[in-house]
Design a protein around this motif. Structure first.
Motif, mmCIF file in Angstrom:
data_model
loop_
_atom_site.group_PDB
_atom_site.id
_atom_site.type_symbol
_atom_site.label_atom_id
_atom_site.label_comp_id
_atom_site.label_asym_id
_atom_site.label_seq_id
_atom_site.Cartn_x
_atom_site.Cartn_y
_atom_site.Cartn_z
ATOM 1 N N ARG A 173 53.140 43.238 30.074
ATOM 2 C CA ARG A 173 54.019 42.158 30.482
ATOM 3 C C ARG A 173 53.249 40.843 30.524
ATOM 4 N NH1 ARG A 173 58.452 44.377 34.329
ATOM 5 N NH2 ARG A 173 58.510 46.569 33.760
ATOM 6 N N GLN A 174 53.938 39.752 30.221
ATOM 7 C CA GLN A 174 53.388 38.408 30.338
ATOM 8 C C GLN A 174 54.095 37.733 31.513
ATOM 9 O OE1 GLN A 174 50.847 37.462 28.237
ATOM 10 N NE2 GLN A 174 51.025 39.515 27.303
ATOM 11 N N ILE A 175 53.334 37.344 32.521
ATOM 12 C CA ILE A 175 53.916 36.872 33.770
ATOM 13 C C ILE A 175 53.306 35.531 34.149
ATOM 14 C CG2 ILE A 175 54.056 37.330 36.250
ATOM 15 C CD1 ILE A 175 54.130 40.291 35.566
ATOM 16 N N VAL A 176 54.154 34.594 34.578
ATOM 17 C CA VAL A 176 53.676 33.310 35.088
ATOM 18 C C VAL A 176 54.437 32.980 36.372
ATOM 19 C CG1 VAL A 176 53.031 32.414 32.825
ATOM 20 C CG2 VAL A 176 55.351 32.006 33.705
ATOM 21 N N SER A 177 53.955 31.982 37.077
ATOM 22 C CA SER A 177 54.630 31.508 38.288
ATOM 23 C C SER A 177 55.969 30.870 37.925
ATOM 24 C CB SER A 177 53.755 30.489 39.014
ATOM 25 O OG SER A 177 52.488 31.030 39.318
ATOM 26 N N VAL A 178 56.895 30.893 38.873
ATOM 27 C CA VAL A 178 58.203 30.280 38.671
ATOM 28 C C VAL A 178 58.482 29.349 39.847
ATOM 29 C CG1 VAL A 178 60.655 30.647 38.248
ATOM 30 C CG2 VAL A 178 58.988 32.370 37.495
ATOM 31 N N VAL A 179 58.700 28.066 39.544
ATOM 32 C CA VAL A 179 58.941 27.044 40.558
ATOM 33 C C VAL A 179 60.239 26.326 40.225
ATOM 34 C CG1 VAL A 179 58.085 24.925 41.625
ATOM 35 C CG2 VAL A 179 56.474 26.742 40.994
ATOM 36 N N GLY A 180 61.172 26.344 41.138
ATOM 37 C CA GLY A 180 62.456 25.681 40.908
ATOM 38 C C GLY A 180 63.223 26.258 39.741
ATOM 39 N N GLY A 181 63.019 27.548 39.471
ATOM 40 C CA GLY A 181 63.729 28.215 38.389
ATOM 41 C C GLY A 181 63.084 28.043 37.030
ATOM 42 N N LYS A 182 61.925 27.362 36.975
ATOM 43 C CA LYS A 182 61.259 27.114 35.696
ATOM 44 C C LYS A 182 59.843 27.680 35.714
ATOM 45 C CE LYS A 182 63.861 22.844 34.909
ATOM 46 N NZ LYS A 182 63.775 21.372 34.699
ATOM 47 N N ASP A 183 59.401 28.180 34.565
ATOM 48 C CA ASP A 183 58.036 28.675 34.459
ATOM 49 C C ASP A 183 57.050 27.545 34.710
ATOM 50 O OD1 ASP A 183 59.125 31.087 33.821
ATOM 51 O OD2 ASP A 183 58.563 31.051 31.699
ATOM 52 N N ALA A 184 56.011 27.850 35.469
ATOM 53 C CA ALA A 184 54.994 26.855 35.799
ATOM 54 C C ALA A 184 53.768 27.040 34.919
ATOM 55 C CB ALA A 184 54.610 26.969 37.274
ATOM 56 N N ALA A 185 53.007 25.968 34.770
ATOM 57 C CA ALA A 185 51.796 26.011 33.946
ATOM 58 C C ALA A 185 50.733 26.874 34.603
ATOM 59 C CB ALA A 185 51.261 24.592 33.741
ATOM 60 N N SER A 186 49.882 27.456 33.765
ATOM 61 C CA SER A 186 48.786 28.296 34.254
ATOM 62 C C SER A 186 47.456 27.643 33.906
ATOM 63 C CB SER A 186 48.861 29.693 33.622
ATOM 64 O OG SER A 186 50.097 30.313 33.905
ATOM 65 N N THR A 187 46.486 27.826 34.763
ATOM 66 C CA THR A 187 45.145 27.289 34.521
ATOM 67 C C THR A 187 44.124 28.399 34.321
ATOM 68 O OG1 THR A 187 44.743 27.162 36.911
ATOM 69 C CG2 THR A 187 45.638 25.200 35.844
ATOM 70 N N GLY A 188 44.565 29.632 34.421
ATOM 71 C CA GLY A 188 43.685 30.782 34.220
ATOM 72 C C GLY A 188 44.521 32.025 34.014
ATOM 73 N N THR A 189 43.865 33.141 33.759
ATOM 74 C CA THR A 189 44.580 34.396 33.554
ATOM 75 C C THR A 189 43.919 35.518 34.349
ATOM 76 O OG1 THR A 189 43.273 34.921 31.580
ATOM 77 C CG2 THR A 189 45.369 33.774 31.247
ATOM 78 N N TYR A 190 44.723 36.534 34.594
ATOM 79 C CA TYR A 190 44.246 37.730 35.294
ATOM 80 C C TYR A 190 44.917 38.929 34.639
ATOM 81 C CZ TYR A 190 43.426 41.091 39.077
ATOM 82 O OH TYR A 190 43.050 42.197 39.802
ATOM 83 N N ALA A 191 44.163 39.984 34.412
ATOM 84 C CA ALA A 191 44.722 41.207 33.835
ATOM 85 C C ALA A 191 44.962 42.221 34.943
ATOM 86 C CB ALA A 191 43.773 41.780 32.797
ATOM 87 N N SER A 192 46.224 42.570 35.154
ATOM 88 C CA SER A 192 46.572 43.614 36.119
ATOM 89 C C SER A 192 46.416 44.967 35.422
ATOM 90 C CB SER A 192 48.007 43.434 36.616
ATOM 91 O OG SER A 192 48.380 44.493 37.482
ATOM 92 N N ILE A 193 45.557 45.821 35.971
ATOM 93 C CA ILE A 193 45.152 47.067 35.324
ATOM 94 C C ILE A 193 45.779 48.267 36.030
ATOM 95 C CG2 ILE A 193 43.160 48.494 34.713
ATOM 96 C CD1 ILE A 193 43.206 45.860 33.231
ATOM 97 N N ASN A 194 46.166 49.258 35.267
ATOM 98 C CA ASN A 194 46.608 50.529 35.828
ATOM 99 C C ASN A 194 45.374 51.265 36.361
ATOM 100 O OD1 ASN A 194 47.430 53.155 36.322
ATOM 101 N ND2 ASN A 194 48.613 53.361 34.429
#
Length: 511
Positions: free
Chosen positions: A3-24
């Protein structure tokens, strides 16, 4: 599928300044989600957006807000299995437990649906004639909610549901390692009919979250903080909130004791200790820390407990197991440090210690590809040991002995936490004496230290929290502020405590 996930503010996707991999954690080669991490500015922006949205949301009648909460519950119910399987995949929680966690959301929604029609105030008698006094519950405004990932959907619902029901807006910062589960829950909330901005979700690391929260408090766009996590971080958030004259809702760690009395049903006590200590691989705030067992039954209890632990199934969380892997590599690293606290005067009675591997298997299970660890029971723990005094987040349980109930209560309170506790006894006098003496916010009799119901107050004291409570009607005091109103219809100025009505010595009424 990642999945590709970003923050959502006011119903809109927000910009990202870094990434994190969520691992099983059961298969560390599998990436569950790529998470875009926001910065402090995005968190502060979300709080400003929420403040604007909250004004209109608060105007929606509480029973109507309750219907939105009911819709959330029904959507969660309809998607329970898929949400539970995502939780299992992302954090390694056994599926049966994950499904129970999802049902906790439904229970919470069912309870707070009714509270939409029961945000009661009071009509209070005045000491003056022709005057009425009232009290009202008002929403606090914007709540910043920061949650851990060991209960990635149930615990957040304890904050989100009552906060929204009471007319607040929420900025929610979940744990990055449980981002996919959190985002799925967020989507369900939005699908139930929440207006844009009433619930924002922000993914950020700890430093950026703290900086963003500090900005929001300075700007006055956050009126309440809810935090679930470690006592160490909770104290820092409490300090920050205090500088801005706010009282946060803090649900922190625990060193939860279980007392085994001489009259206890030992098989039941063993079953309770097994689940308390090693369910979710010991990664609950309510997990068992130390078994405090009467010296007369110590040997018999420890033999049965050790045997139960040795026979317990640890493995693939998709299967019928007691526990799966640890949540994330950082928790595995921390757990391995806890194992160094085992001292020469201790006796490990449960079998191997450390990671489950081909060189150190658990029967035919080698833990290949996952963060699996042997459950550990350490007997002979002393009151001065780190293993006795400090929280150990993972599958390790200490055992110590006592001679009298007073001594057991003293030992149970000694670490200074106060979240959950348990006593096994068949004597009501022992149960009530324990309840009176224990500092914990929650007490179980002949049951585990873990397990909460949606209509009972949840929370701790001391190192476990600041006395705030979640769940049930008690959490309403976290997300509302009492407002009083007096209405004088006498046609003249009546001054409280000065013009008060009185009774004369001859019992004649006078003003």
């Amino acid at each position: 599928m990642t999945r590709q996930i970003v923050s959502v503010v006011g119903g809109k996707d927000a910009a990202s300044t870094g990434t994190y991999a969520s691992i099983n954690p059961a298969r560390t080669s599998e990436i569950v989600a790529q998470v875009g991490l926001a910065d402090a500015g995005t968190f502060a922006d979300a709080c400003r957006t929420a403040k604007d949205a909250q004004r209109e949301w608060a105007k929606v009648p509480a029973p109507v807000r309750g219907r939105v909460i009911a819709s959330i519950g029904r959507l969660v119910e309809a998607n329970a299995e898929s949400l539970a399987r995502l939780v299992t995949r992302e954090i390694g929680k056994p599926y049966a437990e994950a499904l129970g966690e999802v049902r906790e959301i439904v229970d919470t929604c069912d309870f707070f649906l009714g509270e939409g029609r029961r945000l009661y105030g009071q009509t209070v008698p005045s000491e003056m004639p022709d005057k009425n006094l009232f009290t009202f519950r008002n929403p606090v405004g914007v709540a910043a909610v920061i949650t851990a990932g060991n209960f990635p959907v149930a615990v957040p619902s304890w904050y989100l549901v009552p906060a929204l029901l009471c007319g607040n807006a929420v900025v929610w910062k979940p744990a990055e390692y449980a981002a996919a589960s959190a985002h799925a829950l967020y989507q369900i909330f939005v699908a139930a009919g929440l207006p844009d901005g009433v619930l924002d979700i922000v993914f950020a690391d700890g430093a950026q979250t703290f900086e963003g929260l500090e900005r929001a408090l300075t700007e006055g766009t956050v009126q309440k903080i809810g935090f679930t996590g470690s006592s160490e971080v909770g104290s820092k958030i409490g300090e920050l909130a205090g500088r801005h004259l706010q009282a946060p809702c803090l649900e922190l760690g625990g060193k939860n004791p279980m007392v085994i009395m001489p009259d206890a049903e030992l098989d039941l006590a063993v079953e309770g200790a097994l689940f308390s200590g090693f369910g979710t691989a010991g990664q609950r705030c309510t997990s068992l820390g130390t078994v405090i067992v009467h010296e007369s039954v110590h040997r018999e209890f420890t033999e049965r407990f050790a045997r139960a632990v040795q026979q317990a199934e640890i493995g693939d969380p998709e299967q019928d197991v007691l526990a799966g892997p640890l949540l994330d590599q950082k928790f595995a690293d921390r757990y391995e440090d806890y194992l160094t606290w085992i001292q020469p005067h201790h006796q490990v009675i449960s079998g191997p210690v450390g990671r489950i591997t081909a060189d150190s298997p658990r029967r035919d299970f080698t833990g290949a590809g996952g963060l699996y660890y042997h459950p550990v029971v350490v007997d002979g723990v002393k009151a001065s040991d780190r293993l006795f005094l400090e929280e150990t987040f993972g599958p390790i349980v200490g055992v110590t002995t006592f001679a009298s109930l007073d001594e057991a209560i003293e030992l149970a309170n000694l670490p200074g936490y106060g979240l959950s506790s348990s006593i096994y006894t068949t004597d009501p006098k022992h149960a009530f004496r324990f309840r009176e003496g224990i500092s914990a916010g929650m007490v179980s009799v002949n049951n585990s230290t873990s397990g909460a119901e949606a209509h009972l107050p949840f929370g701790g004291n001391g190192k476990s929290g600041n006395g705030s409570r979640q769940s049930g009607m008690w959490v309403l005091d976290q997300f509302t502020r009492w407002q009083s109103m007096n209405w004088d219809h006498s046609g003249r100025l009546q001054k409280a405590q000065m013009d008060v009505a009185d009774i004369s010595p001859d019992m004649g009424f006078r003003i």
